[in-house]
Design a protein around this motif. Structure first.
Motif, PDB file in Angstrom:
ATOM      1  N   THR A   2       0.843  -1.192   0.000  1.00  0.00           N
ATOM      2  CA  THR A   2       0.000   0.000   0.000  1.00  0.00           C
ATOM      3  C   THR A   2       0.877   1.241   0.000  1.00  0.00           C
ATOM      4  OG1 THR A   2      -0.100   0.078   2.399  1.00  0.00           O
ATOM      5  CG2 THR A   2      -1.837  -1.162   1.282  1.00  0.00           C
ATOM      6  N   GLU A   3       0.287   2.345  -0.410  1.00  0.00           N
ATOM      7  CA  GLU A   3       1.042   3.591  -0.494  1.00  0.00           C
ATOM      8  C   GLU A   3       1.503   4.091   0.875  1.00  0.00           C
ATOM      9  OE1 GLU A   3       0.743   7.836  -2.801  1.00  0.00           O
ATOM     10  OE2 GLU A   3      -1.038   6.599  -2.637  1.00  0.00           O
ATOM     11  N   PHE A  99      -0.215  13.500   5.045  1.00  0.00           N
ATOM     12  CA  PHE A  99       0.485  13.226   3.797  1.00  0.00           C
ATOM     13  C   PHE A  99      -0.430  13.641   2.645  1.00  0.00           C
ATOM     14  CE2 PHE A  99       2.033  10.213   6.890  1.00  0.00           C
ATOM     15  CZ  PHE A  99       3.391  10.145   6.653  1.00  0.00           C
ATOM     16  N   GLY A 100       0.145  14.153   1.593  1.00  0.00           N
ATOM     17  CA  GLY A 100      -0.680  14.512   0.449  1.00  0.00           C
ATOM     18  C   GLY A 100       0.108  15.234  -0.613  1.00  0.00           C
ATOM     19  N   HIS A 150      -3.644  11.093   3.382  1.00  0.00           N
ATOM     20  CA  HIS A 150      -3.516  10.161   4.509  1.00  0.00           C
ATOM     21  C   HIS A 150      -3.207  10.980   5.755  1.00  0.00           C
ATOM     22  CE1 HIS A 150      -2.601   6.404   6.560  1.00  0.00           C
ATOM     23  NE2 HIS A 150      -1.437   6.888   6.940  1.00  0.00           N
ATOM     24  N   LEU A 151      -3.911  10.687   6.838  1.00  0.00           N
ATOM     25  CA  LEU A 151      -3.741  11.429   8.086  1.00  0.00           C
ATOM     26  C   LEU A 151      -3.556  10.436   9.214  1.00  0.00           C
ATOM     27  CD1 LEU A 151      -3.855  14.294   9.352  1.00  0.00           C
ATOM     28  CD2 LEU A 151      -6.307  13.929   9.663  1.00  0.00           C
TER      29      LEU A 151
END
Length: 165
Positions: A2-3, A99-100, A150-151
Motif C-alpha cells: 500500500t502507499e 500526507f498529500g 492520509h492522516l
C-alpha cells in the motif's frame, strides 16, 4: 504494497477525529518536501486547517516553491504536546502527520478564500484589517493547499493508558 504503511504501534494511534481536532487547535507545523539534490527539505510554517485541507501562504519564489514545483508530494507534522518527563526517561507527546499533495492556488477566488481562512485564524474579528491586507498582498503572495491523502496521529503510550483507565 500500500502507499502508506500502517502504524506499527497501533494502540497509540489517534482517531481521525482526534487528528483533525489537533490540526484545528494548533497553529504551526513542519512541512517536509523533496528539496535540492533529493535532500529532504523541512520548513516550519503557520497554517490553517479547513475541510480536509491545510492552507499556507508563501513568497512566490524560493526553495520551498522550487521543491513543490518539482514534486508536489509532501508531509506536514504538527506537535500538540511535548511534555518531557525526566524521572521516567520519556516524553508524553501527541502529534499528527498529514500526507498529500500541495497545489498552488491559481484563481483570485481561491487565493482570497485561503487568505480569509488564514486571516480569520490569526487575526479574528478584524474584518476591515483583513480585507485591507488581502487587497494589499493578493498580487504578490502565493497560497498553497495541501490536499490530505492520509492522516495519522500518535500519542505516548502513557497518555493512551491514562485515557483507557
Amino acid at each position: 504494497m500500500t502507499e502508506f504503511r500502517p502504524m506499527r504501534r497501533h494502540r497509540q494511534q489517534l482517531s481521525r477525529e482526534e487528528c483533525v481536532s489537533i490540526l484545528d487547535r494548533c497553529t504551526s507545523g513542519v512541512l517536509a518536501l523533496t528539496g535540492d539534490g533529493g535532500y529532504p527539505y523541512a520548513v516550519p510554517l503557520s497554517y490553517v486547517y479547513s475541510d480536509g485541507a491545510i492552507y499556507f501562504h508563501s513568497a512566490v519564489q524560493g526553495h520551498k516553491v522550487d521543491a513543490i514545483r518539482r514534486d508536489s508530494r509532501c508531509s506536514f507534522c504538527v506537535i500538540e504536546q511535548d511534555d518531557i518527563k525526566p524521572a521516567e526517561f520519556t516524553t508524553y507527546f501527541r502529534s499528527v502527520i498529514a500526507f498529500g499533495h500541495i497545489q498552488m492556488l491559481e484563481t483570485a477566488e481561491e487565493k482570497v478564500q485561503a487568505l480569509r481562512l488564514l486571516g480569520r485564524r490569526y487575526s479574528p474579528g478584524d474584518e476591515p484589517g483583513l480585507q485591507h491586507e488581502i487587497d494589499k498582498s493578493l498580487d504578490h503572495v502565493l497560497l498553497l493547499r495541501l490536499d490530505i491523502k492520509h492522516l495519522t496521529g500518535k500519542e505516548a503510550i502513557e497518555l493512551t493508558r491514562s485515557r483507557n483507565h
